[in-house]
Design an enzyme around this catalytic site. Structure first.
Site, PDB file in Angstrom:
ATOM      1  N   HIS A  12      40.362  31.296   5.338  1.00 35.57           N
ATOM      2  CA  HIS A  12      41.389  32.309   5.017  1.00 35.57           C
ATOM      3  C   HIS A  12      42.796  31.702   5.127  1.00 35.57           C
ATOM      4  CE1 HIS A  12      41.048  33.603   9.541  1.00 35.57           C
ATOM      5  NE2 HIS A  12      41.945  32.639   9.414  1.00 35.57           N
ATOM      6  N   HIS A 191      40.029  22.897  11.553  1.00 30.53           N
ATOM      7  CA  HIS A 191      41.494  22.756  11.530  1.00 30.53           C
ATOM      8  C   HIS A 191      42.071  22.888  12.930  1.00 30.53           C
ATOM      9  CE1 HIS A 191      41.196  27.180  11.167  1.00 30.53           C
ATOM     10  NE2 HIS A 191      42.491  27.366  11.155  1.00 30.53           N
ATOM     11  N   GLU A 238      37.445  29.860  14.871  1.00 31.02           N
ATOM     12  CA  GLU A 238      37.352  31.001  13.939  1.00 31.02           C
ATOM     13  C   GLU A 238      35.983  31.074  13.257  1.00 31.02           C
ATOM     14  OE1 GLU A 238      41.986  31.613  12.501  1.00 31.02           O
ATOM     15  OE2 GLU A 238      40.674  30.450  11.212  1.00 31.02           O
TER      16      GLU A 238
END
Ligand code: DHB
Ligand code: FE
Length: 281
Positions: A12, A191, A238
């Site tokens: 996202h 990330h 996430e």
């Protein structure tokens, strides 16, 4: 009866929202990335779900470290874009499905999940960017946003998120109205946005995660939160939201589409579309 027709996992990345708003989809920098989502869009056009349950995290637009629920379920009629620091994006509010959402809340609590109940909720890139990528025009679905805390430690375990998915599935299966539901998990992939390892990415971990998500999600539920962060970067935690999506599907799934690209902004971008395998329960 309502039923889960499939699940989608997607990163996202906020920069994608900027590219979308500036209509940069066909530019050389962005063409390959946006093309990766077309098969998912086609699948959605073919199957036309009525509702999308979107398991996402808020990065501070509405929920932040002052008050952070571990899990929150939106029961609102509409979800406006939140202000992420430069004003709300020029997008319409997403339409909710309060009746299904309240049913999910009741069913979750019966199953000993106790989410925050959100009668008002503004949504950020964790929700909006996947919506833009999956339905680039008007959104033809009602939504039930389910927010997961991946910001304020302690964040829930991967196994807890997977079990949340099982509980969401039980809720959908027990909903009496005839609704086709797609479950979407957003975030990741590898990330890290801050500190000494800012910009850290791991193609090896991402590909391992995409493989196991399909064939052996329970293995992924055994990875600790620290394990996700060490192996794939702090914000890769996430990915536990993809496990909620996977928990809502059958044990065996069929992959419709998989797309991976790295780097995109500071992340590796990933997308999977799964259907429940025929004949399985
Ligand atoms: C980026 C990715 C995210 O998931 C996020 O929440 C913020 C930034 C990025 O790659 O820039
Ligand atoms: Fe994020």
């Amino acid at each position: 009866m309502a039923r889960v027709i499939g699940g989608i996992g997607t990163s996202h990345i906020p920069q994608v929202g900027v590219a979308f708003d500036r209509h940069l989809q066909e530019t050389p920098e962005w063409r390959e990335f946006f093309a990766g989502y077309v098969p998912a869009q086609r699948w959605l056009e073919r199957h036309r779900p009525d509702v999308a349950i979107v398991v996402y995290n808020d990065h501070g637009a509405d929920l932040f470290i002052d008050k952070m629920p571990t899990f929150a379920v939106g029961v609102a009629d509409r979800y406006p874009p939140g202000d992420e620091g430069w004003g709300p994006r020029p997008l319409p509010a997403a339409h909710g499905d309060p009746d299904l959402a309240w049913h999910i809340v009741e069913s979750l609590v019966e199953n000993e999940f106790d989410p925050m109940i959100a009668q008002e909720l503004a949504v950020d890139h964790g929700f909006l960017v996947p919506m833009n990528l999956l339905w680039p025009g008007a959104w033809p679905v009602q939504v039930v946003p389910i927010a997961v805390n991946v910001i304020q430690h302690p964040v829930p375990t991967a196994l807890r998120c997977y079990k949340l998915g099982r509980a969401i599935r039980a809720a959908v299966d027990s909903y009496p109205l005839d609704r086709k539901v797609v479950v979407i998990g957003t975030g990741g992939m590898s990330h890290q946005l801050h500190g000494e390892r800012v910009g850290y990415l791991s193609r090896t971990f991402d590909e391992f995660f995409l493989d196991r998500l399909e064939t052996d999600p329970l293995e992924l539920t055994q990875i600790t939160r620290r394990g996700y962060m060490e192996r794939a970067g702090a914000e890769a935690v996430e990915l536990i939201m993809w496990l909620t999506m996977r928990g809502a599907l059958d044990e065996r799934v069929e992959r419709v589409h998989r797309f991976y690209m790295t780097p995109v902004s500071l992340s590796s971008a990933g997308l999977v579309v799964f259907e429940n395998a025929p004949g399985a329960s």
